[in-house]
Design an enzyme around this catalytic site. Structure first.
Site, PDB file in Angstrom:
ATOM      1  N   GLY A 167       0.812  -1.356  -0.061  1.00 48.49           N
ATOM      2  CA  GLY A 167      -0.016  -0.146  -0.157  1.00 48.49           C
ATOM      3  C   GLY A 167       0.869   1.198  -0.025  1.00 48.49           C
ATOM      4  O   GLY A 167       1.986   1.334  -0.539  1.00 48.49           O
ATOM      5  N   CYS A 168       0.224   2.339   0.589  1.00 54.66           N
ATOM      6  CA  CYS A 168       0.922   3.738   0.686  1.00 54.66           C
ATOM      7  C   CYS A 168       2.356   3.646   1.280  1.00 54.66           C
ATOM      8  O   CYS A 168       2.955   4.604   1.282  1.00 54.66           O
ATOM      9  CB  CYS A 168       0.057   4.675   0.953  1.00 54.66           C
ATOM     10  SG  CYS A 168      -1.552   4.926   0.048  1.00 54.66           S
ATOM     11  N   ASN A 169       2.344   2.696   2.579  1.00 53.05           N
ATOM     12  CA  ASN A 169       3.432   2.796   3.127  1.00 53.05           C
ATOM     13  C   ASN A 169       4.925   2.192   2.223  1.00 53.05           C
ATOM     14  O   ASN A 169       6.135   2.539   2.570  1.00 53.05           O
ATOM     15  CB  ASN A 169       3.585   1.699   4.134  1.00 53.05           C
ATOM     16  CG  ASN A 169       4.609   1.175   4.669  1.00 53.05           C
ATOM     17  OD1 ASN A 169       5.226   1.707   5.333  1.00 53.05           O
ATOM     18  ND2 ASN A 169       4.919  -0.163   4.209  1.00 53.05           N
ATOM     19  N   ALA A 170       4.373   1.643   1.126  1.00 48.93           N
ATOM     20  CA  ALA A 170       5.660   1.198   0.227  1.00 48.93           C
ATOM     21  C   ALA A 170       6.771   2.038  -0.262  1.00 48.93           C
ATOM     22  O   ALA A 170       7.759   1.757  -0.474  1.00 48.93           O
ATOM     23  CB  ALA A 170       5.219   0.361  -0.840  1.00 48.93           C
TER      24      ALA A 170
END
Length: 362
Positions: A167-170
């Site tokens: 997700g956006c953490n990546a």
């Protein structure tokens, strides 16, 4: 009796840990198909056969207007959706249809960004020693990393790592990971590719799930690639950014605020209204932990590559930290022109920042 192992740090090993990883090239790519956020509600409710839901449509229009997103690039076209009507309902079983598209298209979009990064780097593709591929969807084995290796013609000995469902953490996680790879493998040149296509999250409206409308408004498709290595060769490689340190912090009791779950209907999305305030309330503690060792406490003195989950998040963090309007300008610009690109977003922002820096120098 336990065995005893003695490890001696040799001169060669010590040198291996000297110096920081450098970002040597960036490339980005988007699908040719794009949507105008101002007219997207009309398209969305028409293509999903939901035009009778007038109040819901007006609600979606308000969400799109408040998003401050102007355009988004999408692999999904009207023609493709008409061929796959199960994608246009809210909860029909459609995972097979989504997977068939993603497994094919995610590596292709990643290749476009990778080729641009390799061209900017200016070195033979045979010098790439590692490949890290990241995507939120399209899980398959062999994975997108293997497919990209074939598409690019990388050495069969290239060291590959595949990251799914981050997700956006990546985006930030990839920077942290590639820093470790580049600094701990002598002579390494690491190609990182983040390729995101949001087909898994597209679906028709639901009267019970307002989170779904936010998802339909927010996310865009795009890919970004970077090449990272230590000790750039003078005259042959040009460093763009230096990766000095990395840090990561988990904020306790927040895992219920943002959830994506893979089901037969695709990837479901939940985002609580508290997300902007939770991030704003905790961001400074994270910054202190990361920057205190370097004596930095003025948040306006550093440049920001901030993942813009949405404009409310950007606004609340900016207000909480007292940031000047230019600090998060690149994040706002990328969100406005592309939407939330999940893992690729941070690299798009880095690319935007280096372009602005080059323009300012002129």
């Amino acid at each position: 009796m336990s065995p005893t192992v003695t490890v001696q740090l040799t001169d060669d090993t010590a040198k291996r840990f000297e110096g920081h990883a450098k970002l040597l090239a960036i490339g980005t790519a988007t699908p040719t198909n794009w949507v105008d956020q101002a007219t997207y509600p009309d398209f969305y409710f028409r293509i999903t056969n939901s035009e009778r839901l007038l109040e819901h449509k007006e609600k979606f229009r308000r969400i799109c207007n408040k998003s401050k997103i102007r355009f988004r690039h999408l692999v999904l076209t009207e023609e493709l959706l008409k061929k796959s009507p199960n994608l246009c309902t809210y909860n029909d079983a459609s995972l097979n249809t989504r997977q068939d598209i993603l497994v094919s298209e995610v590596p292709k979009l990643g290749k476009e960004a990778a080729m641009k990064a390799i061209k900017e780097w200016g070195r033979p593709i045979s010098e790439i020693t590692h490949l890290v591929f990241c995507t939120t969807s399209g899980v398959d084995m062999p994975g997108a990393d293997f497919q990209l290796t074939k598409l690019l013609g990388l050495n069969s000995s290239v060291k590959r790592l595949m990251m799914y469902q981050q997700g956006c953490n990546a985006g930030a996680a990839m920077l942290r990971l590639v820093k470790d790879l580049a600094e701990n493998n002598k002579g390494a040149r690491v190609l990182v590719v983040c390729s995101e296509i949001t087909i898994n999250i597209f679906r028709g409206p639901s009267l019970e799930q307002d989170d779904n409308l936010l998802a339909q408004c927010l996310f865009g498709d795009g890919s970004a690639a970077m090449i990272v290595g230590k000790d750039p060769r003078p005259g042959l490689e040009t460093p763009l950014f230096e990766l000095v340190s990395s840090a990561q912090t988990i904020v306790p009791n927040t895992d219920s605020h943002l959830k994506l779950t893979l089901r037969e209907m695709g990837l479901t999305f939940h985002c609580s209204r508290a997300v902007p305030s939770v991030l704003a309330e905790n961001v400074e503690d994270c910054l202190v932990k990361a920057f205190e060792p370097y004596g930095i406490s003025d948040w306006n003195s550093i440049f920001w590559v901030f993942h813009p989950g949405g404009y409310a998040i950007v606004d609340r963090v900016e207000e909480r930290l007292g940031l000047g309007p230019e600090r998060l300008r690149a994040s706002r610009d990328v969100l406005s022109e592309y939407g939330n690109l999940t893992s690729a977003c941070v690299l798009f922002i880095l690319d935007e920042m280096r372009k602005k820096s080059k323009k300012d120098e002129q």
